[in-house]
Design an enzyme around this catalytic site. Structure first.
Site, PDB file in Angstrom:
ATOM      1  N   ASP A   1      -3.424   2.545  -6.397  1.00 39.70           N
ATOM      2  CA  ASP A   1      -1.581   2.658  -4.920  1.00 39.70           C
ATOM      3  C   ASP A   1      -1.914   0.913  -3.997  1.00 39.70           C
ATOM      4  OD1 ASP A   1      -4.195   2.899  -3.651  1.00 39.70           O
ATOM      5  OD2 ASP A   1      -3.389   4.600  -2.572  1.00 39.70           O
ATOM      6  N   GLU A   2      -2.530  -0.308  -4.370  1.00 42.29           N
ATOM      7  CA  GLU A   2      -2.509  -1.120  -4.111  1.00 42.29           C
ATOM      8  C   GLU A   2      -2.320  -3.312  -4.505  1.00 42.29           C
ATOM      9  OE1 GLU A   2      -5.349  -0.959   0.457  1.00 42.29           O
ATOM     10  OE2 GLU A   2      -5.996  -1.015  -1.430  1.00 42.29           O
TER      11      GLU A   2
ATOM     12  N   ASP B   1       0.555  -1.216   0.450  1.00 40.28           N
ATOM     13  CA  ASP B   1      -0.031  -0.339  -0.404  1.00 40.28           C
ATOM     14  C   ASP B   1       0.890   0.973   0.027  1.00 40.28           C
ATOM     15  OD1 ASP B   1      -1.481   1.810   0.274  1.00 40.28           O
ATOM     16  OD2 ASP B   1      -2.651   1.166   2.420  1.00 40.28           O
TER      17      ASP B   1
END
Length: 398
Positions: free
Chosen positions: A106-107, A9
């Site tokens: 973003d993960e 993350d």
């Protein structure tokens, strides 16, 4: 054999991307949002410094953010850069395993069960990933380690930023059960509110709740909530889950209201260039163009058309957009937002041949412009009309 899954993350992703691209922004309170002078002044994302030192949160207005931090630095969103950084990060993850599943921009989940004999223990792998992302990409990353996607996700949320947290099922009751039930992955605001009303306030309370009661209320979702509260998750890491692209599009809020076809078509051309370039970069072709206009009263309207042949050519996307404009909106149309997209996407390069070679000429023009922009930046070459007062997209993207 028990699986080893990591959830990577990126910390304050949008703001971190801008700090990575501009070293002068590092260590400073940065807010990502539209330009306040151009009517899009809310906080979309904030840097770690803006959050921790000044309490700035997503969704705040520019006035609220500046009241908390007068020296805050406001930057305009750049979704092309966010997508590029996300792809680079996932490429690093693929150096450790082919089981990489992007969960969001973003993960990403990665299954390193089969990579332990190559790269070391789960903690060693996490440290190597964290080091590479930090030094090669320039952003920080939180990594959760667990025997499932659920456990890895919950581990990554326990402490931030730039942390590596390992969580086992043995530790689940001690670490996770005391947390508020709203912090369990999958519990939304509506479900959390109902659970609170029936006396369920912690994840441990939910784990002890009879599964039949949850199933009567939420069906299969209730059963999943019961399993999740007890740390049970059998879902595999699935590479390519989010790789199927259905459409490529962009939209932009204008700095002022535009009036009439001639003004709006300039923005359509600029958007067509962006959509065409992204489509070619993705190796796709599309056959359905959609145009969205929002008027000064904030009422949106969208119309679409199917093209006679699949395309990634900027000129053809633009011409379809103008056709939709003139067909569905009057010549005195007033516009505050324009959106353009190309749908019906397929992979491959099979194209309709043009008897008079106009398509081939436009294709060569697009490829040449793509190469120039790839080497020298998106603003290194643009249409002459973008240099006029009506041109807005390139200036905003810069």
């Amino acid at each position: 054999m028990s699986k080893v899954i990591l959830l990577c993350d990126i910390n304050s992703f949008f703001a971190s991307v801008h700090q990575a691209m501009d070293p002068a922004l590092r260590g400073k309170p940065v807010i990502v949002g539209g330009d306040p002078a151009k009517r899009t002044g809310i906080v979309i994302a904030a840097s770690i410094e803006a959050k921790r030192l000044y309490g700035i949160k997503t969704g705040m207005t520019i006035a609220e953010a500046r009241a908390l931090c007068p020296q805050v630095i406001w930057v305009t969103p750049s979704h092309r850069d966010y997508a590029a950084f996300s792809a680079r990060i996932n490429n690093i993850l693929k150096d450790f395993t082919d089981l990489v599943e992007p969960y969001s921009i973003d993960e990403s989940f990665i299954d390193v069960t089969g990579s332990l004999h190559l790269f070391g223990s789960p903690l060693e792998i996490a440290r190597k990933i964290q080091y590479r992302i930090n030094h090669e990409i320039g952003v920080g990353v939180n990594i959760g380690i667990g025997p499932s996607k659920l456990v890895a996700k919950m581990a990554a949320e326990l402490e931030k930023p730039n942390k590596i947290i390992s969580l086992s099922l043995e530790d689940w009751p001690r670490v996770i059960w005391p947390l508020p039930v709203q912090e369990l992955f999958g519990v939304g605001h509506r479900i959390g509110r109902w659970l609170n009303l029936i006396g369920v306030h912690t994840i441990g309370d939910l784990a002890a709740l009879p599964v039949e009661k949850l199933k009567r209320r939420y069906g299969i979702i209730g059963e999943i909530l019961h399993y999740s509260a007890n740390g049970i998750d059998y879902s595999p890491v699935e590479p390519g889950t989010y790789e199927v692209i259905k459409s490529i599009g962009n939209q932009i809020t204008l700095p002022r209201d535009y009036y009439g076809w001639e003004q709006v078509r300039v923005v359509i051309l600029e958007l067509a260039e962006e959509v065409g370039q992204r489509t070619r970069k993705a190796g796709c072709l599309g056959n359905r163009v959609s145009l969205t206009l929002k008027n000064p009263q904030f009422i949106s309207e969208t119309h679409s058309m199917t093209l006679p042949a699949y395309t990634d050519i900027t000129q053809e996307i633009y011409e379809a957009g103008v056709f939709l404009l003139k067909k569905h909106w009057g010549p005195e149309v007033a516009v505050r937002l324009v959106g353009l997209s190309l749908g019906g996407l397929i992979q491959g390069q099979e194209k309709q041949i043009d008897l008079f070679a106009w398509r081939e000429k436009n294709e060569k023009l697009d490829r040449a412009m793509d190469q120039i922009r790839s080497r020298w930046g998106n603003n290194s070459i643009k249409r002459a009309v973008s240099m006029t007062q009506l041109g807005v997209y390139h200036e905003r993207k810069s």
